[in-house]
Design a protein around this motif. Structure first.
Motif, short mmCIF file in Angstrom:
data_model
loop_
_atom_site.label_atom_id
_atom_site.label_comp_id
_atom_site.label_asym_id
_atom_site.label_seq_id
_atom_site.Cartn_x
_atom_site.Cartn_y
_atom_site.Cartn_z
N GLU A 10 0.84 -1.20 0.00
CA GLU A 10 0.00 0.00 0.00
C GLU A 10 0.87 1.26 0.00
N SER A 11 0.53 2.19 -0.87
CA SER A 11 1.30 3.43 -0.97
C SER A 11 0.48 4.62 -0.48
N ASN A 14 -2.18 5.25 -2.91
CA ASN A 14 -3.30 4.32 -2.81
C ASN A 14 -4.32 4.86 -1.81
N ASP A 83 4.15 1.52 -13.70
CA ASP A 83 2.70 1.62 -13.76
C ASP A 83 2.30 2.31 -15.06
N HIS A 144 3.04 -3.30 -10.55
CA HIS A 144 1.82 -2.54 -10.27
C HIS A 144 0.58 -3.27 -10.80
N HIS A 145 -0.58 -2.80 -10.34
CA HIS A 145 -1.83 -3.50 -10.61
C HIS A 145 -2.11 -3.70 -12.10
N ASP A 169 -4.57 -7.46 -5.08
CA ASP A 169 -4.42 -6.52 -3.97
C ASP A 169 -2.95 -6.22 -3.69
N ASN A 170 -2.72 -5.21 -2.88
CA ASN A 170 -1.36 -4.87 -2.48
C ASN A 170 -0.67 -6.07 -1.85
#
Length: 190
Positions: A10-11, A14, A83, A144-145, A169-170
């Motif tokens: 988690e950033s 985010n 990303d 990244h996602h 998810d993270n």
């Protein structure tokens, strides 16, 4: 070869719901993101990881460093793992999503200065094709996602609409085993 693809922890962005694809903008992990990365390190401790690939973005590099602490593997930074450049740097993710999904072809659409979803998929698939040349027992890729959506598309032969439905998810992983040249693991053509 076992391939482990890990989404960063988690950033700060985010939590704020903001877009970031510029490596010059140092978006760090939150305390929860560092705990997620440590938990991922514990889960992956038993793998013989000797090579780690990571994007240029700080949140991915922080995650990779935490996970790699018990492996001491070679770390390779690759911009193709960054990303997606949405063209909405520092703006709310909801603005980017509304613009993308309002387009006639959301996967071909791109904002000024950004890249389309298909362009991002193509660069990620190029990285994966090059990864087929690596000779290691286990490789970790921290990214990244949306990049992980493209990874799932590559290995599971998904079109962009089905890739878009993949959620990671993270600090969750996608894992694939076997030779990269297997027929079921060929990249898609758009």
């Amino acid at each position: 070869m076992k391939l482990v693809f890990l989404r960063h922890g988690e950033s700060e962005y985010n939590l704020s719901g903001l877009c970031n694809a510029d490596p010059g903008v140092p978006v760090a992990l939150t305390p929860a993101g560092r705990r997620q990365a440590q938990a991922a390190a514990e889960r992956l401790r038993g793998l013989p990881i000797r090579r780690v690939y990571v994007s240029r973005l700080r949140r991915a590099q922080e995650t990779a460093a935490i996970v790699n602490a018990c492996h001491c593997a070679e770390i390779h930074v690759d911009a193709r793992l960054d990303d997606r450049n949405t063209g909405f740097e520092g703006l709310p993710v909801t603005q980017y999503l509304n613009a993308m999904h309002g387009a006639p072809d959301p996967f071909a659409w791109k904002a000024p200065g950004g890249e389309s979803y298909r362009e991002m998929v193509t660069r990620v698939h190029g990285f994966l094709a090059d990864l087929s040349e690596v000779d290691e027992a286990a490789v970790l890729v921290v990214t990244h996602h949306e990049v992980l959506q493209a990874v799932a598309g590559y290995f599971q032969n998904l079109d962009p609409a089905r890739m878009w439905l993949v959620w990671v998810d993270n600090c969750e992983t996608l894992e694939f085993a076997g030779g990269m040249n297997h027929a079921a693991m060929r990249p898609l053509s758009f």
